[in-house]
Design a protein around this motif. Structure first.
Motif, short mmCIF file in Angstrom:
data_model
loop_
_atom_site.label_atom_id
_atom_site.label_comp_id
_atom_site.label_asym_id
_atom_site.label_seq_id
_atom_site.Cartn_x
_atom_site.Cartn_y
_atom_site.Cartn_z
N HIS A 309 -8.68 -15.47 -14.17
CA HIS A 309 -7.70 -15.00 -15.15
C HIS A 309 -7.76 -13.48 -15.28
O HIS A 309 -8.83 -12.89 -15.40
CB HIS A 309 -7.98 -15.66 -16.51
CG HIS A 309 -6.97 -15.28 -17.55
ND1 HIS A 309 -5.63 -15.61 -17.42
CD2 HIS A 309 -7.11 -14.60 -18.72
CE1 HIS A 309 -4.98 -15.15 -18.49
NE2 HIS A 309 -5.86 -14.54 -19.28
N ASN A 310 -6.60 -12.86 -15.21
CA ASN A 310 -6.45 -11.41 -15.39
C ASN A 310 -7.21 -10.58 -14.34
O ASN A 310 -7.52 -9.41 -14.59
CB ASN A 310 -6.91 -10.99 -16.80
CG ASN A 310 -5.98 -11.51 -17.88
OD1 ASN A 310 -4.79 -11.68 -17.64
ND2 ASN A 310 -6.53 -11.80 -19.05
N SER A 312 -7.57 -8.13 -11.51
CA SER A 312 -6.69 -7.08 -11.01
C SER A 312 -7.53 -6.08 -10.21
O SER A 312 -8.59 -5.64 -10.67
CB SER A 312 -5.99 -6.36 -12.17
OG SER A 312 -5.13 -5.36 -11.70
#
Length: 519
Positions: A309-310, A312
Motif C-alpha cells: 500500500h502506498n 512509491s
C-alpha cells in the motif's frame, strides 16, 4: 561447292534444279559447322582471356589500399552480425582467402574489437586464450565481449565458462568497454568475478567497463545479491542489463538484499517474470537513472502479487521509460502507478503478441489510468511527457482516445502495428471540446494490423483537418507525419488513398512533411 559456278544465281531470280538445291544445302551445312567450330574456339579464347585478366586484378596486385579493403571487411562483417550470424566466422573466412586479405584485416583494429555471443555448452569449456588473442588485435578500440554458458539439460556441475581462466582474462587481458555474461547458475557469474577485487594485479577492465549485461536462470536471494554486488568492482560502470533468474527460486524467500550497488547507474534494463513489487525493490536503489527499460517477457506474474500500500519509488532523473513484452491480459502497467518520474520525456510501451487470450476490456481502461497516473496531481508528477510510442497495442478507438486525451503535452506520437480501427481519426473532432494533442509536431504510424479494418485515408483526413481554421490564438504545430503500410495491404490506398504522392504534395502546402511508404 564452287561459288563461281553459281555466281549468276545471285544476280537474278532463277529457279534451281534438284542437283543445285542439294548442292546449296550442303554448302549451308558446311558453313554452319564451320561457324559452330569457330564459336567454340572463340569461347575458349574468351575464357583464357578472362583467366589472364585476373592476373591484372587490383586485388591480386594489391592496388586496392588496405584501408579501403578493411572498410569493405567492416561492412561485410557488420551485415553478418545484424543477420544473427557469426561475424567472427565471417572474418576468419575472409582472412583465409589470401595473405593480402589477412594483412588488411589485421591492420583494421575495429574488426577485432568484438567477440559476439560466443556460446559454450557443457561439457565443452571456453577457450579463453583464443578470446584474448582475438581482442588483443583491436588495439585501443573499445572492446565488446559476449559469452553464453549452458550447463545443459542434465545440469552439469562443471561450469563451461572456465571461471578461473575467464577471471584471468578480465584481470590481465585487454580492457573491456562492454561485457555480457550469461550462464545457468548465478554462482557461475559470481565465480568469474570473485577474485578480481582481491587480485594483486589490478584489472584494467574494472577501470574501463561502462556497460555490463548479466543473465542467469537460477539463483537464490543470497546468490542474486552477491551477483549484484559485482558492480562494486566496476566504478566506471554506468549501463547495466540484468536478465533476472526464474521467479520460482524466490518464492520461498520473496525478498531482496537491503541495498544494491546501483546508485551510479544511468541506464538500467531488467528482463524478468517477477511480481512488480520485487522489481520496485530493485529500483529503490537507482536514484541516478536516466533511462529505464523493463521487459516483462509476456509474464502474467503481476496478477499474483499485489503492491504494498502506498509504495512509491522516486526516479528524479529518468527521461526515457520503456516497458517491453507487456501482456495485455495482465496488469503489468500497474507499475507505472508506483513510479514518480518528474523528468520523464519518452514513454515507450510494447505489448506481447503471442498466445493472446480474449480480453474482457478492449478499451484498455487499466492501461489508460496507469499512464494517466504519471501526470496526476501530486508531488513529483510528470509534467513534460513529449514522446509516446505504442507497439502492438490492441485497443478500441475510444480506448486510444482516452489515453491520448490525457496527454496534452505530447509533441511526438508513434503507433507501431496498432490493432485498432481508424474510427478515432475519422470522428476525433466530434469528441470533447478540446483539441486532441494540441502540441503535436510529429506523428508516425507503421503497419496497422489487418485484424481490424483500418483506412489510412482517415489518418490523412485527420492530419489535413488539423490545419483547418488555424489562427494565432489557436495554432497547430504539426510539422511531420510518416505512414508505413505493408506491401500486401497497399490495396487499402484504393479506398480514397490511391495516389500517395498527390496527398503528400497537397498537405505539404499546409506546412506538413508527409511520407507514405510501402514496406
Amino acid at each position: 561447292m564452287d561459288q563461281d559456278r553459281f555466281a549468276h544465281l545471285f544476280t537474278g531470280n532463277f529457279m534451281l534444279n534438284a542437283l543445285e538445291l542439294e548442292s546449296v544445302r550442303h554448302e549451308i551445312e558446311a558453313r554452319t559447322t564451320s561457324i559452330h567450330q569457330l564459336e567454340l574456339q572463340i569461347g575458349v579464347l574468351k575464357a583464357e582471356r578472362e583467366k589472364y585478366q585476373t592476373l591484372l586484378s587490383p586485388l591480386r596486385r594489391n592496388l586496392l589500399p588496405t584501408e579501403i579493403l578493411g572498410e569493405i571487411f567492416s561492412f561485410s562483417t557488420q551485415f553478418v552480425a545484424e543477420s544473427n550470424s557469426s561475424a567472427s566466422y565471417q572474418l576468419n573466412t575472409l582472412c583465409r582467402v589470401c595473405k593480402a586479405w589477412r594483412a588488411a584485416a589485421l591492420v583494421k583494429p575495429a574488426l577485432w574489437a568484438t567477440v559476439g555471443w560466443l556460446c559454450v555448452d557443457a561439457p565443452e569449456n571456453l577457450d579463453v586464450g583464443k578470446v584474448g588473442v582475438w581482442l588483443s588485435r583491436s588495439g585501443k578500440v573499445k572492446k565488446s565481449l559476449r559469452i553464453v554458458g549452458d550447463h545443459g539439460a542434465e545440469g552439469s556441475a562443471a561450469c563451461p565458462l572456465s571461471p578461473s581462466e575467464l577471471r584471468s582474462l578480465l584481470v590481465e587481458g585487454p580492457p573491456l568497454d562492454d561485457f555480457s555474461l550469461s550462464c545457468t547458475y548465478a554462482e557461475c557469474l559470481e565465480a568469474v568475478f570473485s577474485g578480481i577485487q582481491s587480485s594483486s594485479t589490478k584489472s584494467q577492465s574494472c577501470d574501463s567497463m561502462s556497460s555490463l549485461h548479466l543473465e542467469m536462470e537460477w539463483a537464490s536471494s543470497m546468490s542474486f545479491g552477491r551477483v549484484c554486488h559485482i558492480l562494486d568492482r566496476f566504478p566506471t560502470l554506468r549501463t547495466l542489463s540484468l536478465t533476472l533468474p526464474d521467479y520460482y527460486d524466490f518464492v520461498q524467500e520473496n525478498q531482496l538484499p537491503e541495498s544494491l550497488p546501483f546508485g551510479n547507474l544511468t541506464t538500467l534494463s531488467l528482463a524478468y517474470d517477477w511480481p512488480g513489487a520485487l522489481v520496485l525493490g530493485i529500483l529503490r536503489n537507482c536514484a541516478g537513472l536516466e533511462t529505464l527499460s523493463l521487459d516483462t517477457r509476456g509474464s502474467l506474474r503481476s496478477n499474483n502479487t499485489s503492491y504494498p500500500h502506498n509504495l512509491s519509488i522516486l526516479l528524479p532523473k529518468v527521461r526515457t521509460l520503456q516497458l517491453k513484452e507487456v501482456d495485455l491480459s495482465s496488469r503489468a502497467t500497474d507499475i507505472l502507478r508506483h513510479l514518480r518520474v518528474p523528468s520523464l520525456h519518452t514513454l515507450d510501451i510494447g505489448f506481447y503478441t503471442l498466445d493472446r487470450f480474449d480480453l474482457d476490456d478492449y478499451d484498455m481502461t487499466n492501461i489508460s489510468s496507469d499512464i494517466a497516473s504519471l501526470i496526476d496531481d501530486g508531488p513529483n508528477r510528470t509534467t513534460n511527457l513529449q514522446h509516446l510510442r505504442f507497439e502492438s497495442l490492441a485497443i478500441t478507438s475510444q480506448g486510444l482516445y482516452s489515453i491520448l486525451s490525457a496527454l496534452p503535452t505530447l509533441t511526438h506520437l508513434t503507433l507501431e502495428k496498432l490493432e485498432s480501427d481508424s474510427r478515432l481519426f475519422r470522428i476525433v473532432q466530434t469528441l470533447g471540446t478540446k483539441k486532441l494533442l494540441p502540441q503535436l509536431k510529429t506523428f508516425e504510424m507503421h503497419g496497422a494490423s489487418e485484424l481490424f479494418k483500418f483506412n489510412y485515408a482517415d489518418v490523412y483526413d485527420f492530419l489535413n483537418r488539423r490545419k483547418e481554421g488555424v489562427t494565432e490564438e489557436s495554432p497547430d504545430y504539426l510539422e511531420e507525419a510518416v505512414l508505413t503500410v505493408p506491401k500486401e495491404r497497399t490495396y487499402l490506398w484504393r479506398d480514397g488513398f490511391e495516389f500517395p504522392s498527390y496527398h503528400t504534395s497537397e498537405i505539404a502546402k499546409k506546412g506538413v512533411r508527409l511520407t507514405i511508404a510501402a514496406v
